[in-house]
Design a protein around this motif. Structure first.
Motif, PDB file in Angstrom:
ATOM      1  N   MET A 188     -23.154 -41.318   5.243  1.00 55.51           N
ATOM      2  CA  MET A 188     -22.882 -41.646   3.805  1.00 55.51           C
ATOM      3  C   MET A 188     -22.731 -42.953   3.557  1.00 55.51           C
ATOM      4  N   ARG A 189     -23.439 -43.765   2.382  1.00 57.83           N
ATOM      5  CA  ARG A 189     -23.374 -44.989   2.466  1.00 57.83           C
ATOM      6  C   ARG A 189     -22.392 -45.255   1.051  1.00 57.83           C
ATOM      7  N   GLY A 190     -21.577 -46.230   1.205  1.00 57.08           N
ATOM      8  CA  GLY A 190     -20.589 -46.401   0.481  1.00 57.08           C
ATOM      9  C   GLY A 190     -21.195 -46.863  -1.048  1.00 57.08           C
ATOM     10  N   ALA A 239     -17.697 -45.162   3.616  1.00 60.92           N
ATOM     11  CA  ALA A 239     -16.303 -44.775   3.545  1.00 60.92           C
ATOM     12  C   ALA A 239     -15.654 -44.686   5.017  1.00 60.92           C
ATOM     13  N   VAL A 240     -14.444 -44.958   4.767  1.00 53.02           N
ATOM     14  CA  VAL A 240     -13.681 -44.943   6.226  1.00 53.02           C
ATOM     15  C   VAL A 240     -13.589 -43.645   6.961  1.00 53.02           C
ATOM     16  N   PRO A 241     -13.331 -42.646   6.094  1.00 50.92           N
ATOM     17  CA  PRO A 241     -13.367 -41.338   6.914  1.00 50.92           C
ATOM     18  C   PRO A 241     -14.656 -40.730   7.322  1.00 50.92           C
ATOM     19  N   TRP A 282      -5.694 -44.331   3.442  1.00 54.36           N
ATOM     20  CA  TRP A 282      -6.897 -44.537   4.655  1.00 54.36           C
ATOM     21  C   TRP A 282      -8.149 -44.041   3.828  1.00 54.36           C
ATOM     22  N   SER A 283      -8.065 -42.949   2.922  1.00 55.53           N
ATOM     23  CA  SER A 283      -9.441 -42.325   2.577  1.00 55.53           C
ATOM     24  C   SER A 283      -9.756 -43.323   1.371  1.00 55.53           C
ATOM     25  N   ARG A 284      -8.810 -44.402   1.029  1.00 59.94           N
ATOM     26  CA  ARG A 284      -9.493 -45.062  -0.194  1.00 59.94           C
ATOM     27  C   ARG A 284     -10.115 -46.350   0.659  1.00 59.94           C
TER      28      ARG A 284
END
Length: 219
Positions: A1-3, A18-20, A160-162
């Motif tokens: 998954m690319r930011g 994304a961190v998650p 964390w999810s942000r």
């Protein structure tokens, strides 16, 4: 998954994730065949975790199993010494009949006494059993305390999810979080912010994030 957001450090988005997603991508369950202590093949499943995934963990790892393993070992020692003592020391032999048996003819034959060393087995068994019980109590109390510390995990994971991780810079930035700017954060600083939000920020100083690219703690 690319930011979908440019990294504030390098200004690019091609290696932003994304961190998650970065955290989950570094955790995998691997199943293989290996031999046990008896030489028999068995199927074993283990969780393989990358250094980056460890550094991005939203919560600290639970207490280790060292004390629990010692407790299990002590329980085996207690059981083993108890069985040996019963078999060789005649701990529970019923002597209500008056002691040694007498043959029909000839002088009495006294029953052979157990060697003095077998009496010590009782004390060893009791001490090992006590150690096993204490290890179980300590393990349960540590796990209960750890669970209480993580009661704010939902708040930590919300922040964390942000987060967005840049694989090129090795930094994390927060996006769209009120009161937080988009400045690049080291893995350790990101961990401190997330864990502080959950109420267990003091543990970040003990469980420091390790930069997977440099193999050292990040500050």
């Amino acid at each position: 998954m690319r930011g979908t957001h440019n990294c504030p450090g390098c200004g690019r988005d091609d290696r932003v994730q994304a961190v998650p997603a970065a955290y989950l991508a570094g955790r995998d369950r691997v199943t293989g065949r290996e031999r046990d202590a008896d030489g028999d093949l068995r199927t074993v499943t283990r969780t393989v975790t990358t250094g980056l995934s460890d550094a991005l963990a939203p919560v600290p790892d639970p207490p280790g199993h060292g004390i629990a393993r010692l407790g299990v070992l002590a329980a085996f020692v207690a059981l083993g010494t108890f069985v040996v003592g019963v078999q060789a020391g005649h701990w529970f032999e019923d002597d209500a009949a008056g002691g040694a048996a007498w043959p029909e003819a000839g002088p009495p034959v006294p029953e052979a006494a157990a060697p003095p060393g077998f009496a010590v087995l009782g004390w060893i068994s009791a001490a090992a059993l006590l150690a096993a019980v204490l290890a179980a109590v300590v393990t349960l109390r540590r796990r209960a305390a750890h669970a209480r510390r993580l009661e704010g995990r939902a708040r930590a994971e919300e922040l964390w999810s942000r987060g967005w991780y840049c694989h090129r810079c090795g930094t994390v930035h927060l996006d769209g979080v009120p009161g937080e700017d988009r400045a690049p954060l080291t893995l350790q600083r990101f961990r401190e912010k997330v864990w502080e939000r959950g109420g267990y920020g003091d543990l970040a100083a003990v469980h420091r994030a390790v930069d997977p690219g440099r193999g050292r703690n990040t500050g």
